[in-house]
Design a protein around this motif. Structure first.
Motif: not given
Length: 945
Positions: A439-445
């Motif tokens: 979820k956190y990496y989806d946010y970063i993208y």
């Protein structure tokens, strides 16, 4: 003596005074000649030339017509108010952008100083977490916007901006197009860009200008006059503002008004209608559909202006005229009551599903009710902005201070872990991460994309490495480095001092930007909070106390004190109680279910008496312009209040479609009233083999031998599977699904399921199934219809086959009270079916109520109702949709209704709501009954089709 005279004359002639006098006389004579030439000799020529250069025509918009309900209650009207208008009165120069930005900035500060708001009418917005988002009304609107900025090819310096992200567009507008050098935050930047763009788009007619604030108070009016010298082109004027009564109940029907867009001007121009760029027009709903009636006639003022566009004098003036009044078929009293009943029914379902224990959603199957852990409710209070994370920073109470401290610590830990991973050489592969960190990496993208750093407009979507990242097979680290090498990265929005950077230097710059955002942005904080509530770091009691801390609920010291004991059971009962009282609504929680719709029609005319969608919004906040804060709130709201589910929320009809299958089977000679089918529970003639609902929920039970009326009454899936199979069986005895579908579609068309309902607002197209005649026979497959289309369908059944187009319009009345249009019923077609077919359908629908799937819920009414329940599965990880269609009285229908509760699970809830709607219509229940508290649904929640 003569000599003396000549000497004197000679002396005078030779004097300087004489020479000067002659010059003055000559000049004056020339001036007199020119005046004589201008005013007498060539008066007509010079006057016409002057008028051609300086005469302008200003159009004044007429008052819009009112909108009434069927009983004459006012729903929408115009009211005079002060507005602020801005014109472009600056000459072109190298400093024009800077001067214009300064004026706009000062104007915004003056307007906001006394509590008024600036209009932000712009196709890019900031969400509540400070992220840029596109907000174009259509693809055509986006294309026109880009052409206005970049030209016909939508390029700048050979870079294609046709697919640019919101962040990329903002960066270009700020740094290149309008050159905004002011040191302002993003919220102020958006206001400046919005005003600058709208003034720019209107610059070809300076004397018209654009409205930048409306309905302002007297203090703001005075402040603008006081600062007039610094606000070139900014002025106050009186204009009408649209007002809506009981907006929450009618907004999805009425829509709202706003300044006409470029695309709308083009559309109206093609229709031969004259609009100016400052006109207020209907943007959605009835306001848009009946624009030609509601819009008043322009007044016309011919004026002289100077070279800056300033008005000098008036040549002539023609007064504007008010628009016509529109009367709807809607009964406002019924509409409001149904909206309230719908909200309470949804709340009742939601309460029954909330459990005081943890639930592993991954372990739930489609055969189970998808219950909700109360921790998810607590999390939604924060993630759906019911309580504000930003407000926590104020730390007004000990509880806020405590929660804020936990919040900051949790974000700090998450950021530290992400920083370590991003700074490592390779980083973790996405698919190997926990769900939390995915979820956190989806946010970063999304951060990189929305902020214009990752240029989605130039990414090659067929690139192998890109698709590996999309599939989760490589790390974020590897993807970013690859994107840098491919020139998919822009550093325009970053503080870059050196224009020549290596891949690693660029990567370090980007990771610093990411970490900086993660530390400060509440949108990332919400992701962290969600997991910290589930692991108990932040308790449900603390979250519920925030409802009081932030004024969502009225202060109650005793309750607050009990919550502070951290009793988990008490906190659970507290939140359930708040939902029962609707102090916390299903819309605020945005959990399944949180929405629904009810449509009520007169089956003998097609007139719509109520068209309800929940949740709704306040269209007063959009009147003439959009309040940016309110719009951002609506856009972020996970319950999607701007979405009109009654006309656009298409879903499979489920078993409400079985009347269509019945008609097809009987008219095609597949079965008659006396024929029976033995329900074997599992339909094994096709693979995979579908099962009857009673077989799966009743431990292998079946309906036994059953005829067509009983099959409708008991909603026997097996019976209708058999009908779908027989309809698809060709002369050689082979099953052909396409054959069966073609036969069913023939009768779906005559029942009105191949067309829009006819209502005069935006409606989604219906879709007949193209998959499996066996599944489609029970309303599954790819069938998709909106509630308003199902209302037309059941109305056609109720009246014995007369397929009327539905309408929201009753009549149009001129400003002088003369009826200029009376809407007549439009009969599209009449269904040609035998008496036995109609008798089977009507009898079966009546038996649904008297002895069928929902009979126990209709025991308390004396009204003879006929109906059909339905459930439709969309997602195995979510509850089924709950549907019900009905008409009453059975012998002489005066009302027909469709009820749809998305993800409502059990069709008995939609059935009970349909019953309550009909009871209210006939006076069997009153407004007092409608206002009673929500009751918890204690049924077994068995889904019955």
């Amino acid at each position: 003596m003569i000599g003396d005279f000549l000497y004197t004359v000679s002396k005078i002639i030779k004097s300087r005074i004489f020479i000067v006098s002659l010059i003055i006389i000559a000049l004056f004579s020339t001036l007199l000649y020119r005046v004589f030439d201008l005013q007498i000799v060539n008066e007509n020529y010079y006057m016409s030339t002057y008028i051609q250069q300086a005469e302008r025509t200003v159009y004044n918009q007429g008052t819009r017509g009112k909108i009434y309900d069927v009983n004459g209650k006012v729903l929408a009207y115009d009211e005079l108010a002060y507005t602020v208008r801005m014109e472009d009165k600056l000459d072109s120069s190298n400093e024009k952008n800077q001067l214009m930005n300064d004026i706009v900035y000062k104007a915004i500060n003056v307007i906001e100083k006394y509590g008024d708001k600036v209009i932000v009418d712009f196709p890019i917005i900031l969400d509540q977490d400070g992220k840029w988002k596109e907000n174009f009304s259509s693809d055509a609107a986006k294309k026109l916007f880009l052409k206005n900025i970049f030209g016909e090819k939508m390029k700048y310096k050979d870079r294609d901006f046709s697919n640019a992200s919101a962040g990329e567009l903002i960066s270009h507008l700020k740094n290149v197009f309008f050159e905004v050098k002011l040191d302002v935050d993003d919220e102020m930047l958006l206001k400046i860009l919005s005003i600058r763009y709208n003034v720019f788009a209107n610059s070809y007619q300076k004397y018209v200008g654009v409205t930048i604030a409306k309905d302002i108070n007297e203090k703001t009016v005075a402040a603008i006059y006081e600062n007039e010298a610094d606000l070139t082109g900014v002025m106050v004027e009186e204009k009408t503002v649209r007002k809506y009564n009981d907006s929450e109940y009618f907004a999805p029907i009425l829509g709202y008004t706003g300044t006409i867009s470029d695309t709308q001007i083009e559309e109206y121009d093609k229709k031969g209608k004259t609009y100016t760029s400052s006109d207020i027009v209907g943007k959605a709903g009835i306001e848009s559909s009946f624009e030609k009636y509601l819009q008043g006639k322009h007044g016309e003022e011919k004026i002289f202006v100077d070279n800056t566009g300033k008005k000098l004098s008036t040549i002539s003036k023609k007064d504007s005229k008010a628009g016509k009044d529109v009367y709807l078929t809607i009964d406002s009293k019924l509409q409001k009551a149904v909206y309230t009943m719908l909200e309470k029914r949804i709340a009742s379902i939601l309460i029954s599903e909330i459990q005081n224990y943890d639930i592993d959603e991954d372990q739930e199957t489609d055969e189970k009710i998808h219950n909700i852990s109360v921790k998810k409710v607590y999390a939604q209070l924060m993630t759906n902005n019911v309580v504000s994370i930003k407000h926590l920073a104020k730390k007004s109470t000990p509880n806020e201070n405590r929660v804020y401290s936990k919040y900051k610590d949790s974000v700090k830990l998450a950021v530290a872990e992400l920083k370590q991973q991003l700074n490592s050489k390779n980083g973790k592969v996405y698919n190997d991460l926990s769900k939390e960190y995915q979820k956190y990496y989806d946010y970063i993208y999304d951060l990189l994309k929305n902020d214009g750093i990752l240029l989605t407009s130039v990414i090659d979507t067929k690139d192998e490495t890109y698709n590996k990242y999309v599939d989760g097979k490589i790390s974020m680290n590897e993807f970013i480095r690859y994107a840098i090498k491919q020139n998919w990265i822009s550093l325009d929005n970053l503080d870059v001092k050196d224009s020549y950077l290596s891949t690693e230097e660029t990567y370090d710059l980007i990771t610093k930007y990411i970490i900086s955002d993660l530390r400060k942005n509440t949108s990332f904080g919400k992701e962290v909070v969600y997991y910290r509530i589930f692991d108990g770091t932040i308790s449900g009691s603390e979250v519920c106390m925030l409802l009081y801390d932030q004024g969502v609920l009225k202060k109650d010291e005793a309750t607050y004190s009990r919550l502070s004991t951290y009793d988990t059971y008490y906190t659970y009962t507290f939140i359930i109680n708040q939902i029962q009282k609707l102090n916390i609504t299903p819309a605020q929680l945005a959990l399944d279910p949180c929405s629904g719709s009810v449509v009520i029609t007169d089956p003998s005319t097609g007139k719509v008496r109520a068209l309800v969608t929940y949740p709704s919004y306040d269209n007063n906040m959009f009147s003439g312009s959009v309040d940016p804060d309110y719009w951002a709130k609506l856009v972020d709201d996970q319950s999607e209040p701007l979405y009109n589910r009654a006309t656009q929320g298409a879903s499979a009809p489920g078993s409400t479609f079985k009347m269509c299958t019945t008609m097809t089977a009987m008219e095609e000679g597949i079965i008659s009233q006396g024929d029976t089918v033995v329900d074997e529970g599992e339909f094994k003639k096709i693979t995979p083999s579908p099962k009857c609902w009673i077989f799966t929920s009743g431990g292998g039970a079946t309906h036994g031998s059953i005829n067509v009326m009983q099959a409708l009454a008991q909603s026997c899936n097996y019976f209708f599977y058999e009908m779908g199979y027989r309809l698809g069986t060709n002369s050689k005895g082979n099953y052909d699904s396409a054959l069966g579908l073609s036969k069913i579609e023939k009768y779906a068309k005559v029942l009105g399921l191949d067309m829009k309902s006819g209502v005069e607002i935006t409606e989604r197209d219906p879709h007949f199934s193209t998959e499996s005649s066996v599944h489609s026979a029970i309303g599954q497959g790819s069938n998709a219809y909106t509630p308003v289309q199902l209302a037309r369908y059941v109305s056609t059944i109720a009246n014995g086959g007369k397929n009327y187009s539905l309408t929201l319009l009753d009549k149009v009345v001129s400003s002088k009270g003369k009826t200029v249009l009376k809407k007549k019923s439009k009969l599209t077609n009449t269904v040609d079916a035998s008496g036995s077919t109609w008798d089977a359908i009507h009898t079966g629908m009546r038996e649904v109520i008297t002895e069928g799937t929902v009979y126990k819920y209709f025991k308390d009414t004396k009204i003879n109702i006929a109906g059909k329940s339905g459930t439709a599965q969309e997602n195995k990880k979510r509850n089924s949709h709950a549907l019900f269609v009905a008409y009453a009285p059975y012998d002489n229908p005066k009302i027909a209704t469709s009820v749809v509760i998305p993800f409502g699970n059990s069709s008995h809830d939609s059935a009970e709501l349909a019953k309550n709607v009909i009871q209210y219509y006939y006076g069997e229940i009153t407004d007092k009954d409608v206002k009673k508290n929500v009751k918890k649904d204690d049924s077994n929640n068995v889904t019955q089709d």
